[in-house]
Enzyme design. Structure first.
Site, PDB file in Angstrom:
ATOM      1  N   GLU A   1       4.875 -10.587   4.565  1.00 20.30           N
ATOM      2  CA  GLU A   1       6.296 -10.340   4.796  1.00 20.30           C
ATOM      3  C   GLU A   1       6.608  -8.865   4.539  1.00 20.30           C
ATOM      4  OE1 GLU A   1       5.120 -12.364   2.294  1.00 20.30           O
ATOM      5  OE2 GLU A   1       5.384 -14.378   3.074  1.00 20.30           O
TER       6      GLU A   1
ATOM      7  N   THR B   1       0.427 -15.477   5.097  1.00 19.65           N
ATOM      8  CA  THR B   1       1.561 -14.987   5.880  1.00 19.65           C
ATOM      9  C   THR B   1       2.102 -13.783   5.109  1.00 19.65           C
ATOM     10  OG1 THR B   1       2.082 -17.116   6.866  1.00 19.65           O
ATOM     11  CG2 THR B   1       3.903 -15.565   6.652  1.00 19.65           C
TER      12      THR B   1
ATOM     13  N   ARG C   1       5.429   4.856   1.405  1.00 22.09           N
ATOM     14  CA  ARG C   1       5.951   6.218   1.616  1.00 22.09           C
ATOM     15  C   ARG C   1       6.744   6.376   2.898  1.00 22.09           C
ATOM     16  NH1 ARG C   1       1.883   9.928  -1.465  1.00 22.09           N
ATOM     17  NH2 ARG C   1       0.905   8.293  -2.688  1.00 22.09           N
TER      18      ARG C   1
ATOM     19  N   GLN D   1      -3.692 -22.435   5.714  1.00 23.59           N
ATOM     20  CA  GLN D   1      -2.924 -21.779   6.783  1.00 23.59           C
ATOM     21  C   GLN D   1      -3.866 -21.161   7.823  1.00 23.59           C
ATOM     22  OE1 GLN D   1       1.235 -20.480   4.623  1.00 23.59           O
ATOM     23  NE2 GLN D   1      -0.307 -18.922   4.814  1.00 23.59           N
TER      24      GLN D   1
ATOM     25  N   LYS E   1       0.852  -1.185   0.000  1.00 21.91           N
ATOM     26  CA  LYS E   1       0.000   0.000   0.000  1.00 21.91           C
ATOM     27  C   LYS E   1       0.888   1.235   0.000  1.00 21.91           C
ATOM     28  CE  LYS E   1      -3.651   0.334   2.711  1.00 21.91           C
ATOM     29  NZ  LYS E   1      -4.752   0.632   1.785  1.00 21.91           N
ATOM     30  N   SER E   2       0.450   2.232  -0.729  1.00 19.36           N
ATOM     31  CA  SER E   2       1.252   3.432  -0.905  1.00 19.36           C
ATOM     32  C   SER E   2       1.586   4.124   0.417  1.00 19.36           C
ATOM     33  CB  SER E   2       0.503   4.379  -1.837  1.00 19.36           C
ATOM     34  OG  SER E   2       1.209   5.551  -2.008  1.00 19.36           O
TER      35      SER E   2
END
Ligand SMILES: Nc1ccn([C@H]2C[C@H](O)[C@@H](COP(=O)(O)OP(=O)(O)OP(=O)(O)O)O2)c(=O)n1
Length: 193
Positions: A142, A140, A121, A184, A116-117
């Site tokens: 990362e 999961t 940022r 999972q 996500k921007s």
């Protein structure tokens, strides 16, 4: 072709995304949140408050994806303040969390998980990974903090966006080949072989 909000909402009703938020949420209980929910051509999932782990170096050892040592991934504390619940990913470190939503990917769909921007940022990079056709469970997730400052990562708020692509039916899906990351639970799952 990339799938739109109408298709995502229809499939979510059939269990593709649980829980599902049919619009993009930007405020919760009158406070701003990192957005989550349905967007025009994707869906922004949330970080689960259940668990977040950070890599640490153990002198004399090397991390081996074929023989993973859980001691290398230390659980970290969930903090709370007026802005919400959050974990802290220290500067120049790598951490794993888990998605709050459970996914059930159709057999002709591939999902791309991208950042996500708002986090990009501030230097927080979500590792770009696919969720394969026929895969089910909690992703999961990362993250690497590539900046020289510690950074908050908020639980129960948007953290990664999913983009859905439809293809011709495949001959072998993740389900039919019994992939090792199938089903999972809502916890960090380590690298396996
Ligand atoms: N951020 C992500 C991305 C994917 N997955 C899940 C859904 C995927 O369908 C599954 C396997 O992903 P990959 O194919 O990228 O992983 P590997 O190739 O390493 O494993 P496999 O041999 O099971 O395909 O892991 C996940 O938990 N978290």
């Amino acid at each position: 072709m990339i799938k739109n909000d109408i298709w995502i909402a229809k499939m979510a009703q059939q269990g593709m995304i649980t829980p599902f938020e049919p619009k993009l949420i930007r405020r919760f209980e009158n406070l701003p949140v990192i957005s989550y929910g349905l967007s025009s051509y994707g869906y922004d999932i949330r970080l689960s408050p259940s668990e977040f782990r950070i890599f640490r170096h153990i002198p004399g050892t090397v991390v081996d994806p074929k023989n993973f040592n859980p001691d290398n991934l230390e659980p970290t504390k969930l903090h709370t303040d007026a802005n919400g619940k959050y974990f802290i990913l220290p500067a120049h470190s790598y951490g794993l969390g888990v998605a709050l939503e459970r996914l059930d990917i159709p057999e002709n769909i591939t999902v791309l998980c991208i950042g996500k921007s708002s986090y990009a940022r501030v230097g927080l990079i979500a590792n770009l990974t696919p969720a394969e056709a026929g895969w089910r469970g909690h992703l999961t997730l990362e993250f690497s903090n590539s900046s020289s400052a510690d950074c908050r990562i908020y639980a129960n708020e948007g953290v990664v966006q999913l983009i859905f692509f439809e293809g011709e039916p495949c001959s072998v899906s993740y389900e039919t080949r019994q992939g090792k990351y199938q089903d999972q639970p809502e916890q960090v799952i380590f690298s396996r072989v």
